[in-house]
Enzyme design. Structure first.
Site, PDB file in Angstrom:
ATOM      1  NE  ARG A  44       0.168   1.402   3.384  1.00 14.22           N
ATOM      2  CZ  ARG A  44       1.106   2.450   3.629  1.00 14.22           C
ATOM      3  NH1 ARG A  44       2.447   1.940   3.837  1.00 14.22           N
ATOM      4  NH2 ARG A  44       0.717   3.584   3.753  1.00 14.22           N
ATOM      5  N   GLY A  45       0.251   2.391  -0.162  1.00 15.39           N
ATOM      6  CA  GLY A  45       1.248   3.615  -0.365  1.00 15.39           C
ATOM      7  C   GLY A  45       1.256   3.801  -1.796  1.00 15.39           C
ATOM      8  CB  ALA A  46       0.475   6.865  -3.790  1.00 12.84           C
ATOM      9  NE  ARG A  78      -6.159   0.788  -1.856  1.00 10.86           N
ATOM     10  CZ  ARG A  78      -5.528   1.156  -0.903  1.00 10.86           C
ATOM     11  NH1 ARG A  78      -4.149   1.130  -0.768  1.00 10.86           N
ATOM     12  NH2 ARG A  78      -6.013   2.162   0.080  1.00 10.86           N
ATOM     13  CD  GLN A 176      -3.233   2.937   6.604  1.00 13.85           C
ATOM     14  OE1 GLN A 176      -3.899   2.986   7.766  1.00 13.85           O
ATOM     15  NE2 GLN A 176      -3.883   2.491   5.685  1.00 13.85           N
ATOM     16  CG  ASP A 217      -3.181   8.026  -1.603  1.00 15.20           C
ATOM     17  OD1 ASP A 217      -2.900   8.506  -0.581  1.00 15.20           O
ATOM     18  OD2 ASP A 217      -2.675   6.621  -1.654  1.00 15.20           O
ATOM     19  CG  ASN A 226      -2.527  11.604   2.413  1.00  9.45           C
ATOM     20  OD1 ASN A 226      -1.784  10.379   1.797  1.00  9.45           O
ATOM     21  ND2 ASN A 226      -2.197  11.693   3.673  1.00  9.45           N
ATOM     22  CE  LYS A 227      -5.314   5.685   4.374  1.00  9.74           C
ATOM     23  NZ  LYS A 227      -6.163   4.374   3.310  1.00  9.74           N
TER      24      LYS A 227
HETATM   25  O1  MRU Z   1      -4.642   3.004   1.980  1.00  8.05           O
HETATM   26  P1  MRU Z   1      -3.326   3.496   1.930  1.00  8.05           P
HETATM   27  O2  MRU Z   1      -2.258   3.045   3.207  1.00  8.05           O
HETATM   28  O3  MRU Z   1      -2.613   2.866   0.507  1.00  8.05           O
HETATM   29  O4  MRU Z   1      -3.019   4.950   1.947  1.00  8.05           O
HETATM   30  C1  MRU Z   1      -1.568   5.421   1.860  1.00  8.05           C
HETATM   31  C2  MRU Z   1      -1.544   7.173   1.906  1.00  8.05           C
HETATM   32  O5  MRU Z   1      -2.441   7.594   2.299  1.00  8.05           O
HETATM   33  C3  MRU Z   1      -0.190   7.489   2.067  1.00  8.05           C
HETATM   34  O6  MRU Z   1      -0.360   8.708   2.848  1.00  8.05           O
HETATM   35  C4  MRU Z   1      -0.045   8.162   0.551  1.00  8.05           C
HETATM   36  O7  MRU Z   1      -0.282   6.896  -0.359  1.00  8.05           O
HETATM   37  C5  MRU Z   1       1.258   8.696   0.498  1.00  8.05           C
HETATM   38  S1  MRU Z   1       2.478   7.364   0.382  1.00  8.05           S
HETATM   39  C6  MRU Z   1       4.068   8.007   0.145  1.00  8.05           C
END
Ligand code: MRU
Length: 313
Positions: A44-46, A78, A176, A217, A226-227
């Site tokens: 996970r994470g962009a 996703r 996270q 993201d 973002n999250k």
């Molecule tokens: O649902 P996730 O864990 O994929 O969400 C991740 C985030 O929101 C991060 O902050 C974002 O992807 C930046 S990662 C460098």
């Protein structure tokens, strides 16, 4: 520890759902396996999702699969992080130019680390010696191939000899912040404290936070996605005059569209109804579980990229 690695024509993904308790790699033998790891948040994470998607295309190529069909399926894993779409399209373009998907994916893997290091160098300029910095979710090495975006800024500040204190929001429902960002900072020996999401405003009100740095993201016209929880942090930061930065590579930019046109992922209600294995709400509880927030540009002090710090647009 790497988020993922490519060996013997297979992709090995660090299963982040098991962190911080177990370090287990999941072996992806085909592109469908990679889709599974993206959907279940093993990866996970962009930026990490982007590179994993590129390797998914490489697995499809090796298996002789229909690449257009694989591309569509991978893109549907996703909806919010644009890196997923960016990566698959980049592989398709490379293929049209006669470059193998595997070679291009390996190049993207290396590029991610260099990009984050450059972003870190720029970002560290806004971090002062002695700062207490808050971050939300995990925009760290675990959200990328290595080094991280927001946590990369903290790593770079420490490498420059600055002493900082990091505060991590827990980041319900999947935690996270608690599970991944705290773990990463501890591994680095960077002082870190955990707070519940709802404590961020209180700490800012007490003057205990000097800066906020989060990841993204998607960066688009009018703000960033973002999250979930990022908007509440940004609103509190505005109220208490705490500079609020977003660290994001250009692969996270989708500059032609409005941020309000971004598809915000709605995730499984079970994530909210349970805390880990423990059910916390009564039977028959109705749930909304948006996974991402939109933070409007007027709440953002600057966007840290690998090319410098820019104004939100
Ligand atoms: O649902 P996730 O864990 O994929 O969400 C991740 C985030 O929101 C991060 O902050 C974002 O992807 C930046 S990662 C460098």
């Amino acid at each position: 520890m790497k988020t993922m690695y490519w060996k013997d024509n297979h992709l090995f993904i660090l299963d982040q759902t098991k962190l911080p308790h177990e370090i287990v790699y999941y072996q992806c033998k085909n592109y469908q396996d990679v889709i599974h790891t993206i959907k279940t948040l093993m990866v996970r994470g962009a930026p990490a999702i982007g590179v994993a998607a590129a390797f998914a295309m490489a697995l499809a190529e090796l298996a002789g699969d229909d690449l257009e069909k694989a591309a569509q399926e991978i893109k549907s894993a996703r909806p919010t992080a644009v890196n997923l779409f960016w990566a698959v399209d980049r592989i398709l373009e490379a293929k049209s130019a006669g470059i193998s998907a595997r070679d291009e994916a390996l190049k993207m893997f290396e590029e991610d680390i260099q990009t984050n290091r450059r972003m870190g160098e720029y970002g560290a300029r806004v971090i002062d010696d002695g700062d207490t910095v808050l971050t939300h979710c995990n925009a760290g090495a675990l959200a990328c191939v290595d080094y991280g975006t927001a946590l990369g800024v903290f790593r770079a500040a420490v490498e420059q000899g600055k002493t900082i204190q990091v505060i991590c929001d827990e980041t319900r429902p999947v935690c996270q912040g608690a599970r991944l960002s705290v773990f990463e900072m501890q591994q680095e020996g960077i002082p870190v404290k955990l707070i519940v999401d709802s404590a961020a405003g209180r700490l800012m009100q007490e003057g205990k936070i000097d800066k906020v740095v989060i990841g993204a993201d998607r960066v688009a016209r009018g703000g960033v996605a973002n999250k979930i929880g990022s908007l509440m942090v940004a609103l509190a930061a505005k109220r208490f005059d705490v500079p609020f930065y977003v660290a994001a590579p250009k692969s996270t930019f989708d500059s032609e569209i409005s941020i309000y046109d971004v598809d915000i992922e709605e995730r499984d209600p079970e994530e909210v109804l349970y805390f880990g294995e423990c059910r916390v709400a009564p039977e028959d509880t109705q749930v909304e579980n948006p996974a991402f927030d939109i933070v409007p540009s007027d709440l953002i002090t600057g966007i840290i990229t690998e090319e410098g710090i820019i104004e939100p647009f």
